[in-house]
Enzyme design. Sequence first.
Site: not given
Ligand code: IPE
Ligand code: IPE
Ligand code: MG
Length: 255
Positions: A26, A43, A71-72, A137, A198, A210
């Site tokens: 994230d 990204h 994520s979904s 891996l 999570i 952990e």
């Molecule tokens: C969680 O990240 C999903 C991925 C890293 C793919 P998000 O940035 O989408 O999570 P939330 O919605 O802020 O919790």
């Molecule tokens: C995680 O980074 C990547 C995906 C969820 C695809 P974010 O795009 O959620 O980045 P922030 O949380 O906006 O910084």
């Molecule tokens: Mg994010």
Amino acid sequence: MAFFKSATREVPDTRPVPRHVAIIMDGNGRWAKKRFLPRVAGHVKGVESVREIVRACIEQGVEYLTLFAFSSENWRRPAEEVSLLMQLFVTALQQEVEKLNRNGVRLRVIGDLSRFDTRLQELIRNAEAATAGNTRLHLTIAANYGGRWDILQAVNRLAAVAPDKAGSWTEADLEPYLSTHFAPEPDLFIRTGGEERISNFLLWQLAYAELHFTETLWPEFDAEALAAAIASYQRRERRFGRTSEQLTAQEPGAR
Ligand code: IPE
Ligand code: IPE
Ligand code: MG
């Protein structure tokens, strides 16, 4: 089918280096924003971190690495960002498979792939098949993945094969149907980007992992940051329900 010890049914063997590391990658958007760049630039940079962390896991002796890529719930993002993420996924698959093979990495993608376009689904299947013989891996990408989806699809498949046992299904009955059935449960969970949640990742599988949360944004998460997470893991006492005294009474070397 490989069977691994379940943390709730028996005390798993633990080792100084986590066998399975699961990461919520994230902070890409915030990394880009800080630099006045479009979110997608974050990204793109994030893919570089994936390369570095795969390499670092091999060097450290991690056997399973599971990365949350989409994520979904991420379909709720602006259509343009979703489409750029899909394109990035396609390019990464096209460019990386050869290198994964050279490095002995087996790639799997988990999640509800039916929502992806057929070209992407085919690329995924081909990449999985091309790396299926590798064992150094196990790299798993969670895409259109949700922890609740995973549990439900497992229940539905179990219901289809063992309807007569409904009402008395056990954890052991369900586990072979989870999308991570090929891996031991994660020892170490890492979330970059500062949020401490999570977000519907591996809900069942993280029961005894952990947890390590870091402010570091994913595009800046490097081998050193992974080493710091592993060092933090090594300072934990994994009790799995027992007391600390029970652990110290155990044979030396066991953690
Ligand atoms: C969680 O990240 C999903 C991925 C890293 C793919 P998000 O940035 O989408 O999570 P939330 O919605 O802020 O919790
Ligand atoms: C995680 O980074 C990547 C995906 C969820 C695809 P974010 O795009 O959620 O980045 P922030 O949380 O906006 O910084
Ligand atoms: Mg994010």
